[in-house]
Scaffold this motif. Structure first.
Motif, mmCIF file in Angstrom:
data_model
loop_
_atom_site.group_PDB
_atom_site.id
_atom_site.type_symbol
_atom_site.label_atom_id
_atom_site.label_comp_id
_atom_site.label_asym_id
_atom_site.label_seq_id
_atom_site.Cartn_x
_atom_site.Cartn_y
_atom_site.Cartn_z
ATOM 1 N N ASN A 348 22.974 69.491 -12.528
ATOM 2 C CA ASN A 348 21.799 68.623 -12.693
ATOM 3 C C ASN A 348 21.755 68.013 -14.092
ATOM 4 O OD1 ASN A 348 21.477 71.117 -13.865
ATOM 5 N ND2 ASN A 348 19.295 71.303 -13.357
ATOM 6 N N PRO A 349 22.627 67.037 -14.395
ATOM 7 C CA PRO A 349 22.705 66.494 -15.763
ATOM 8 C C PRO A 349 21.376 65.929 -16.267
ATOM 9 C CG PRO A 349 24.594 65.795 -14.467
ATOM 10 C CD PRO A 349 23.636 66.436 -13.517
ATOM 11 N N SER A 350 20.655 65.212 -15.430
ATOM 12 C CA SER A 350 19.389 64.606 -15.887
ATOM 13 C C SER A 350 18.396 65.669 -16.329
ATOM 14 C CB SER A 350 18.784 63.762 -14.758
ATOM 15 O OG SER A 350 19.629 62.694 -14.422
ATOM 16 N N PRO A 381 23.251 53.154 -12.716
ATOM 17 C CA PRO A 381 23.464 54.126 -11.636
ATOM 18 C C PRO A 381 22.632 55.395 -11.770
ATOM 19 C CG PRO A 381 25.556 53.312 -12.509
ATOM 20 C CD PRO A 381 24.485 52.897 -13.461
ATOM 21 N N VAL A 382 22.412 55.879 -13.004
ATOM 22 C CA VAL A 382 21.715 57.152 -13.218
ATOM 23 C C VAL A 382 20.675 56.999 -14.321
ATOM 24 C CG1 VAL A 382 23.626 58.575 -12.399
ATOM 25 C CG2 VAL A 382 23.542 57.878 -14.799
ATOM 26 N N ALA A 383 19.794 58.004 -14.415
ATOM 27 C CA ALA A 383 18.693 57.957 -15.392
ATOM 28 C C ALA A 383 19.027 58.696 -16.678
ATOM 29 C CB ALA A 383 17.427 58.545 -14.774
ATOM 30 N N ASP A 384 20.248 59.236 -16.810
ATOM 31 C CA ASP A 384 20.593 60.070 -17.963
ATOM 32 C C ASP A 384 20.379 59.355 -19.291
ATOM 33 O OD1 ASP A 384 21.475 61.297 -15.690
ATOM 34 O OD2 ASP A 384 23.393 61.937 -16.510
ATOM 35 N N THR A 385 20.871 58.127 -19.392
ATOM 36 C CA THR A 385 20.800 57.407 -20.667
ATOM 37 C C THR A 385 19.360 57.042 -21.011
ATOM 38 O OG1 THR A 385 22.983 56.482 -20.210
ATOM 39 C CG2 THR A 385 21.711 55.433 -21.939
ATOM 40 N N ALA A 386 18.549 56.742 -20.013
ATOM 41 C CA ALA A 386 17.142 56.433 -20.275
ATOM 42 C C ALA A 386 16.451 57.633 -20.908
ATOM 43 C CB ALA A 386 16.444 56.031 -18.977
ATOM 44 N N ILE A 387 16.833 58.841 -20.517
ATOM 45 C CA ILE A 387 16.267 60.054 -21.118
ATOM 46 C C ILE A 387 16.709 60.187 -22.564
ATOM 47 C CG2 ILE A 387 16.258 62.578 -20.974
ATOM 48 C CD1 ILE A 387 16.650 62.279 -17.941
ATOM 49 N N LEU A 388 17.982 59.893 -22.823
ATOM 50 C CA LEU A 388 18.518 60.004 -24.185
ATOM 51 C C LEU A 388 17.914 58.972 -25.130
ATOM 52 C CD1 LEU A 388 22.302 60.549 -23.357
ATOM 53 C CD2 LEU A 388 20.741 62.247 -24.326
#
Length: 482
Positions: A348-350, A381-388
């Motif tokens: 679960n990376p996010s 594609p994913v929300a990971d960078t938005a979190i960072l």
């Protein structure tokens, strides 16, 4: 569109134009090969009336001229053509035969000209001769009064025998090829312009400025050699090294007040070159004398370790789980860049990125290095960078020439703005060198994202990695001592 833009389009898409011309030439040649040769023959009839005096000659000429046009029209009558076909004993309908015969009256004369075409010169001559005979017979039958010995007022005679021409009159090879090539050229030009007008991908600085609201920070031209040598370690490595020095300088001006910088490098979609750019940007900054950490935050598809020739088995996840200290998990590359990989891949990376432990780790990294470069997943594609984005100073957004669409770039910028992030600038990657002059670009290069083929480290780096040992990871490179 002015002349300069038009010529730029043609230069950029000249291969399309050449291929179109080539296809047109092949199609024209095929058409010529499939077209049967056609031969022609011509004969002439003289339409006249017997006359005994000047007055009779004048009136007879007028009458003969009027009748000549009538017989020219009657020459292709179905009954006449059927008799021609029967006499020649050819398997051809009257409709087909009509298409091979044309008649006309020579202007200002009493000459009725018969032109015929056929698949052989002999057949064309025969059709012309028989057609002339049938017209003479028709004139005689129609003009001779019934039940009287009065001579026919209009008579027709052969003025010129049917010709025999051994040279084909169709197809005209030079005309066909000329027209075919000209049409192909025009279609190629029109197609090139249309493709350029309908192209929605990012190709110019204006495209970048319109979609992002920021000026283009750097342009990186395509270089196939990067697959063999993905790192710009050498100082005098031409335009590639200069491109990253320009990008390094522009990033310093993007945040003048900051003594320490944490920059996330991302893209709208995969395969835009963000991993390559993040790695080489970190090396370029390290060469300027600043302490740099390169953090691989793409936990779904980490590739930085492969480019650097280091290990990724222990990294940020290991530190978060307490399996290693930050010092143990951090490796030092021969270029002077410190590297912190992802470590074991989480399911679960996010959720991992959106934890207080991750935020504390990034705060520690910020305090320990002058610059932290974060290689993050693509935005859309994913929300990971938005979190960072909430933990960094700003983002460097990658767009690939001729691949990233303007809409994708716009959506990526919207994602950054939605979470309150700051966009430092955009880098146009993989720009063909021939396009640099067309669009007025400068230095640079780029490499693919890494969801496909991953570039290998150069031999010198690989040897250095194998020579190093110790710590938590076997062969992971030298540890950072701070």
């Amino acid at each position: 569109m002015d002349l300069r833009q038009f010529l730029g389009i043609i230069r950029a898409r000249w291969k399309f134009v050449v291929v179109t011309i080539g296809v047109g030439a092949l199609l024209t040649t095929g058409l010529l090969l499939k077209t049967s040769p056609s031969y022609a023959s011509t004969t002439t009839l003289f339409i006249s009336t017997p006359a005994t005096g000047a007055a009779d000659t004048y009136s007879g000429t007028l009458t003969a001229g009027q009748r000549a046009q009538s017989y020219a029209n009657l020459a292709t009558d179905s009954e006449v053509l059927q008799r021609v076909a029967d006499r020649l004993d050819i398997k051809m309908s009257t409709g087909e035969l009509r298409g091979k015969i044309s008649t006309s009256v020579v202007t200002g004369t009493l000459l009725l000209k018969i032109d015929t075409k056929a698949s052989s010169p002999e057949l064309a001559q025969q059709i012309a001769s028989v057609e002339a005979d049938e017209i003479i017979r028709l004139v005689k039958n129609l003009e001779t009064p019934s039940d009287t010995e009065i001579p026919a007022p209009i008579i027709a005679r052969v003025a010129g025998k049917a010709s025999l021409n051994k040279n084909a009159v169709a197809p005209n090879i030079y005309l066909y090829l000329g027209v075919g090539l000209m049409l192909s050229f025009l279609i190629g030009i029109a197609g090139a312009v249309l493709r350029d007008l309908l192209d929605t991908t990012v190709k110019t600085g204006d495209d970048v400025e319109t979609m992002t609201g920021n000026a283009l920070m750097a342009t990186l031209p395509y270089d196939a050699q990067v697959k063999k040598q993905p790192l710009s370690i050498e100082e005098g490595n031409g335009s590639l090294g200069e491109a990253f020095r320009v990008l390094r300088t522009n990033l310093q001006f993007a945040n003048l007040d900051a003594t320490r910088q944490m920059i996330v490098v991302t893209s709208a979609v995969p395969d835009e070159g963000k991993t390559f750019v993040a790695t080489n940007l970190a090396i370029s900054i390290a060469k300027s004398g600043r302490s740099v950490l390169l953090l691989d935050a793409d936990m779904r598809n980490p590739n930085v370790a492969d480019i650097l020739g280091l290990e990724n088995s222990v990294g940020a996840i290991s530190v978060l789980l307490g399996r290693a200290t930050l010092e143990q998990a951090t490796q030092e590359h021969v270029s002077g860049v410190s590297f912190l990989g992802t470590g074991p891949r989480p399911p679960n990376p996010s959720e991992v990125l959106d934890t207080q432990a991750m935020r504390d780790l990034m705060s520690t990294l910020r305090a320990s290095y002058d610059v932290v470069i974060v290689d993050a997943p693509p935005m859309l594609p994913v929300a990971d960078t938005a979190i960072l984005m909430t933990e960094v100073d700003g983002a460097l957004l990658l767009a690939r020439f001729g691949s990233t669409t303007r809409e994708q770039l716009r959506q990526a910028v919207n994602r950054i703005e939605t979470v309150g992030g700051r966009l430092f600038g955009t880098v146009l990657n993989r720009t063909p060198r021939k396009a640099l002059g067309r669009y007025g670009y400068g230095y640079g290069y780029g490499y693919g994202y890494g969801y496909g083929e991953v570039p290998t480290a150069p031999k010198s780096v690989e040897s250095d990695r194998k020579a190093s040992s110790g710590g938590v990871m076997s062969g992971a490179g030298r540890r950072v001592r701070r």
